[in-house]
Design an enzyme around this catalytic site. Sequence first.
Site, PDB file in Angstrom:
ATOM      1  CD  GLU A   1      -3.067   0.879   2.231  1.00 23.84           C
ATOM      2  OE1 GLU A   1      -3.935   1.752   2.328  1.00 23.84           O
ATOM      3  OE2 GLU A   1      -3.046  -0.146   2.937  1.00 23.84           O
TER       4      GLU A   1
ATOM      5  CD  GLU B   1      -4.361  -0.403   9.048  1.00 25.99           C
ATOM      6  OE1 GLU B   1      -5.013   0.037   8.078  1.00 25.99           O
ATOM      7  OE2 GLU B   1      -3.691  -1.453   8.999  1.00 25.99           O
TER       8      GLU B   1
END
Length: 815
Positions: free
Chosen positions: A505, A781
């Site tokens: 990502e 996260e």
Amino acid sequence: MYKKTSLFAGLISLMALFTSCVHNGPEFSVTRLRCEFLQDPLGIDITQPRLSWEITAPGRGVMQTAYQVMVASSKENLEKGDYDLWNSGKIISDSSVNVKYAGSPLTSRMRCYWKVNVWLNDRKDSLVSEKAHWSMGLLNVSDWSAKWTGLDSAFSWEDPHAVHTRLSARYFRKDFSAEKKIKKAVVYISGLGIYQLYLDGEKIGKEELSPDPTQYNDRVFYNTFDVTKNISEGKNTIGVILGNGRFFTMRWGPKGIPPIMNFGYPKMLVQLEITHEDGSVQKIVSDSTWKVTAHGPVIANNEYDGEDYNATLEMPGWSKPGFDDSHWLQAQSVSAPCDTVEAQMDPLITVMDSLKPKSVTKMPDGKYLVDMGQNMVGWARIRIGDGKKGDTVTMRFAERLNPDSVLYTANLRSAEATDHYIMKSGKQVWEPHFTYHGFRYVEVSGYPGELTPSDIQGRVVYDNLPTTGHFETSDSVVNQVYHNAYWGIRSNYRGMPTDCPQRDERMGWLGDRAVGSYGESFIFDNNTLYAKWLQDIQDAQLSDGSVPDVAPTYWKVYSDNMTWPGAYVIIANMLYHQFDNLKPIEQHYASMKLWLSYMKDKYMKDGILNKDTYGDWCMPPENPELIHSTDSTRITAGAYLGTVTYYRMLQLMEHFANLLHKPADKSAFEMLGDSVKTAFNKKYLNDTTGAYSNNTATADVLALAYDLVPDSLRSKTFQQIVNTTMDKFHGHISTGLVGAQQLMRTLTRFGRPDLAFRLDTNTTYPSWGYMAKEGATTIWELWNGNTADPAMNSGNHVMLLGDLVVWMYEDLGGI
């Protein structure tokens, strides 16, 4: 006014750019002269650069009362007082940042030497600063003689449409002769995706992974280097290595459609200008006379998957005169990636730190497990005592371990995060230059002999931003949380702020850095980085006004919500608030206004903005195995978030209009804001309890923070936040990314800093301290990043920090 309770976190030691309470000595001085926030910058292409300086003085209350800026076209002129470019005269002002150059017109390649006189309120005589300089870059298209050069095709061994696209690096070289005595030599270079520059066998500069990633079809950056000392009379050679970077896509999908934007094969624009003592100028430029090969030692490179380096293919002397390149191909003139080529104004990426391993353990299968002791970003540098030609050392990278001490790679998704080094004979040292990894652990296999801690080190790589703040208390939990924040932030600076550094990502998600950028500004001088990123956002904006969720749009995500694109406006305000940098507001005002108009016309009905995509992203779910909550009482409604954020944008735009002297716009934003506020309270406010919507902490916090709550109900609304936090969540945080952006400061402003401190120091789930207790050395996260689905449990994100770092400095530290 609301009563604030006292809060003592122990001994606090703070150092920040904005305060200077203790000095090393009694001397007055004017130092750190900066042009466009860079010290002695080379090759800028701003015709009215802004100048800044810092004053060091003993005592308190010392203020600048006036300044005089002096700029000359040569060092000699500056020293003898001939300020032939600009003499501002004595200006009565306390401004010492962003003083706009107002002298003679600046032209391409010009060198400007400057200093400043400063008058202070407790001294009669002025202070004279140190001397500094800047140079102008190539301001006009006509200044470029170089051509975009490369090869728009793959080599026979490459599969350019493989799912994992790892091209070989392209090596370019050009011999030239400098027959006269050299006075000055400067090279301007843009190498896409990333490059390394060589002259006569020496690498130029310490930079890595340059230039910064951009919206390549809108603009690309060039870098400038003074190479006077690298060129001699007679024969010379210039060489360039090109890696993929973000230019050539890292992934191909079905039917030949890349899920990540593909801009083409690597290419370069290089212009070396040599000024001789007799005044003549010689140019060596990229064109079809250069030679190129991909049959060099970097046989594959990709930011997600790693670098493969075959030392047996090294080409000794390839960037020196006399090298036989007869078997190399002729380079080609290729199409330009875009029309705009401009100087990179933010600092280049480099190796900023090195870590020694905490431990090196030999596993039963003969592999070595290296623990750096810290989740970090960069790569490993390995030393080999006696290599066997053709054998391979493999290094795999991961943030965590499985219970059996094997690398945990499920959260990397498809990223292979692996480097291969094919050895030559004898002693050797190697590190990659065309990839990077997010990792704490390195699995090393194929290593000859015994791997010891002295044979491997972690190279910490990010933008060369000064660290301007340090925070420390007597509370070990607070310190560890701050440590984790610091490492997470520096891990995700990569020419743009990224969401994560380890999996497939690594994108510039806007929502992740909204208020987070504000906290970061206390730790790093991140002014130029975020000013650059705002340009990426503007470049990615669609003609109808839609702003993406990711910029640059390597992933094309235009979901038309408020909370993520709102970072565009929030960060512009941060740059003005923290750095007195008005330029981003001036530059992006029209684009921001267009975006707000687009969202209102398309999605607003009766004052309610009925559009949201992500909600209060990653709030703590009711089940530790879940990523997102399914409990409706925990979920803040999308239309609520869209409307409250739109109102906040109107507040900021009203402020911007006032700064830019646009009274009609200011009035229009104010009127629209009044109508939105009325509709918002009519729809969402419970007049009896003071609760908003379904009474999540996020809903109530945002209404209070953005001044939407009627004065008579503010205490009731705040009490709802306290009740939710203490009763439903047992003194723990209950917000996700959006709510966390205002939580800690709102608790403190309304009289409960003790509750904010409790959230900071909790060590049970969910909390920042829980992450630390579970061994995290960066920020996860997810609040439950150790138990949730591996598909989304990055160990190195910063989005859940919210306003924590701001609170640490402004409220806990008192700055």
